[in-house]
Design a protein around this motif. Structure first.
Motif, PDB file in Angstrom:
ATOM      1  N   GLN A 123       0.843  -1.178   0.000  1.00  8.03           N
ATOM      2  CA  GLN A 123       0.000   0.000   0.000  1.00  8.03           C
ATOM      3  C   GLN A 123       0.884   1.235   0.000  1.00  8.03           C
ATOM      4  N   ALA A 124       0.291   2.369  -0.364  1.00  9.61           N
ATOM      5  CA  ALA A 124       0.998   3.648  -0.285  1.00  9.61           C
ATOM      6  C   ALA A 124       0.586   4.343   1.000  1.00  9.61           C
ATOM      7  N   GLN A 131      -4.718  -1.782  -3.079  1.00 13.13           N
ATOM      8  CA  GLN A 131      -5.508  -2.361  -4.176  1.00 13.13           C
ATOM      9  C   GLN A 131      -4.687  -2.644  -5.435  1.00 13.13           C
ATOM     10  N   THR A 132      -3.562  -1.955  -5.602  1.00 11.67           N
ATOM     11  CA  THR A 132      -2.867  -1.976  -6.889  1.00 11.67           C
ATOM     12  C   THR A 132      -2.397  -3.369  -7.288  1.00 11.67           C
ATOM     13  N   ALA A 133      -1.768  -4.093  -6.357  1.00 10.75           N
ATOM     14  CA  ALA A 133      -1.257  -5.437  -6.698  1.00 10.75           C
ATOM     15  C   ALA A 133      -2.391  -6.356  -7.123  1.00 10.75           C
ATOM     16  N   GLN A 134      -3.471  -6.335  -6.352  1.00  9.03           N
ATOM     17  CA  GLN A 134      -4.586  -7.237  -6.625  1.00  9.03           C
ATOM     18  C   GLN A 134      -5.217  -6.965  -7.991  1.00  9.03           C
ATOM     19  N   MET A 135      -5.401  -5.682  -8.302  1.00  6.78           N
ATOM     20  CA  MET A 135      -6.035  -5.345  -9.577  1.00  6.78           C
ATOM     21  C   MET A 135      -5.085  -5.563 -10.750  1.00  6.78           C
ATOM     22  N   ALA A 181       4.654  -6.344  -1.333  1.00  6.70           N
ATOM     23  CA  ALA A 181       5.654  -6.453  -0.262  1.00  6.70           C
ATOM     24  C   ALA A 181       5.125  -5.929   1.063  1.00  6.70           C
ATOM     25  N   ASP A 182       5.296  -6.716   2.114  1.00  6.46           N
ATOM     26  CA  ASP A 182       4.926  -6.298   3.458  1.00  6.46           C
ATOM     27  C   ASP A 182       6.158  -5.760   4.178  1.00  6.46           C
ATOM     28  N   LEU A 183       5.932  -5.214   5.358  1.00  6.22           N
ATOM     29  CA  LEU A 183       6.976  -4.505   6.094  1.00  6.22           C
ATOM     30  C   LEU A 183       8.166  -5.393   6.437  1.00  6.22           C
ATOM     31  N   ARG A 184       7.924  -6.652   6.771  1.00  8.45           N
ATOM     32  CA  ARG A 184       8.991  -7.536   7.256  1.00  8.45           C
ATOM     33  C   ARG A 184       9.677  -8.336   6.153  1.00  8.45           C
TER      34      ARG A 184
END
Length: 253
Positions: A123-124, A131-135, A181-184
């Motif tokens: 997310q930004a 939503q961007t990755a999913q779409m 990408a997630d934080l970890r």
């Protein structure tokens, strides 16, 4: 080896206190420090690590936005990305640019560049849409793995450890795929001065949404941007009975 596309967004720096414009049409951006979206930095770092492991052959970074978006592309290039693509969108169209538009742009570039893997931040930090990755995966009809905290490449697939409410989930996705990408997932590197200098010579291709056949006409109307309500100060009570009485008076128990 895989070709990797990474999405990077220019956002107001996370350390800056956001101020709403007096006319409530948006937030103050003039003279305000901007930087790459932190989750996108993690996406870039992961792509660079894949290249260092000889898993990725080329990394392409894409940013959609005004001319200043080239700043975050230069940062990505200094971190180890090979090529940048700037899709220039400015003025009113940029103010109403949504993940739907960005996803269409990323999907089209992914097809044109014949990439095998798209990595974006989950997310930004400015709109928090997530939503961007999913779409993007939907437009490409590719498999997706969101909220990744670990990525392992197989022969023709990737194994992704993803963070969910109940803990961790491990999934295997066929390539091509889209990953958020997630934080970890990793700790992004700092760009060194020599690499910053080298980045100035790396190519940035300039495109417009029209070049890609993507319509970025507004699908939303910004009615008003408001400050969050001021949080009321807490109260110290002498004992539990007083606390319960105050909660009852407030209708909370």
């Amino acid at each position: 080896m895989a070709r990797v596309l990474v999405g990077v967004k220019r956002v107001i720096d996370y350390a800056v206190k956001i101020r709403v414009k007096p006319d409530k049409t948006g937030v103050v951006t003039d003279g305000v420090k901007h930087s790459m979206n932190p989750f996108d930095e993690i996406a870039v770092e992961e792509a660079v690590r894949l290249k260092e492991k000889k898993i990725a052959s080329e990394i392409i970074a894409v940013s959609c936005g005004p001319a200043q978006s080239q700043e975050v592309l230069r940062t990505a290039l200094a971190m180890g990305v090979d090529k940048g693509i700037h899709v220039e969108i400015s003025g009113p169209e940029y103010k109403t640019l949504q993940p739907l538009h960005v996803s269409k742009i990323l999907a089209k570039i992914a097809q044109n560049e014949k990439v095998d893997l798209v990595i974006v931040g989950k997310q930004a930090i400015d709109d928090d849409c997530n939503q961007t990755a999913q779409m993007t995966a939907g437009f490409l009809d590719w498999s997706q793995a969101t909220f990744a905290s670990k990525i392992e490449k197989g022969d023709n697939d990737i194994t992704v450890t993803r963070e969910i409410d109940g803990g961790l989930e491990v999934i295997k996705s066929k390539l091509p795929a889209v990953v958020s990408a997630d934080l970890r997932l990793n700790e992004p590197r700092y760009a060194t001065l020599p690499n910053i200098m080298k980045a100035k010579k790396k190519p940035i291709q300039k495109l417009t949404p029209k070049d890609l056949g993507v319509d970025v006409s507004p699908r939303i109307k910004i009615v008003s941007v408001e400050e969050p309500p001021t949080k009321q100060p807490g109260q110290i009570v002498p004992d539990v009975d007083t606390l319960i009485a105050k909660l009852k008076d407030a209708g909370l128990c």
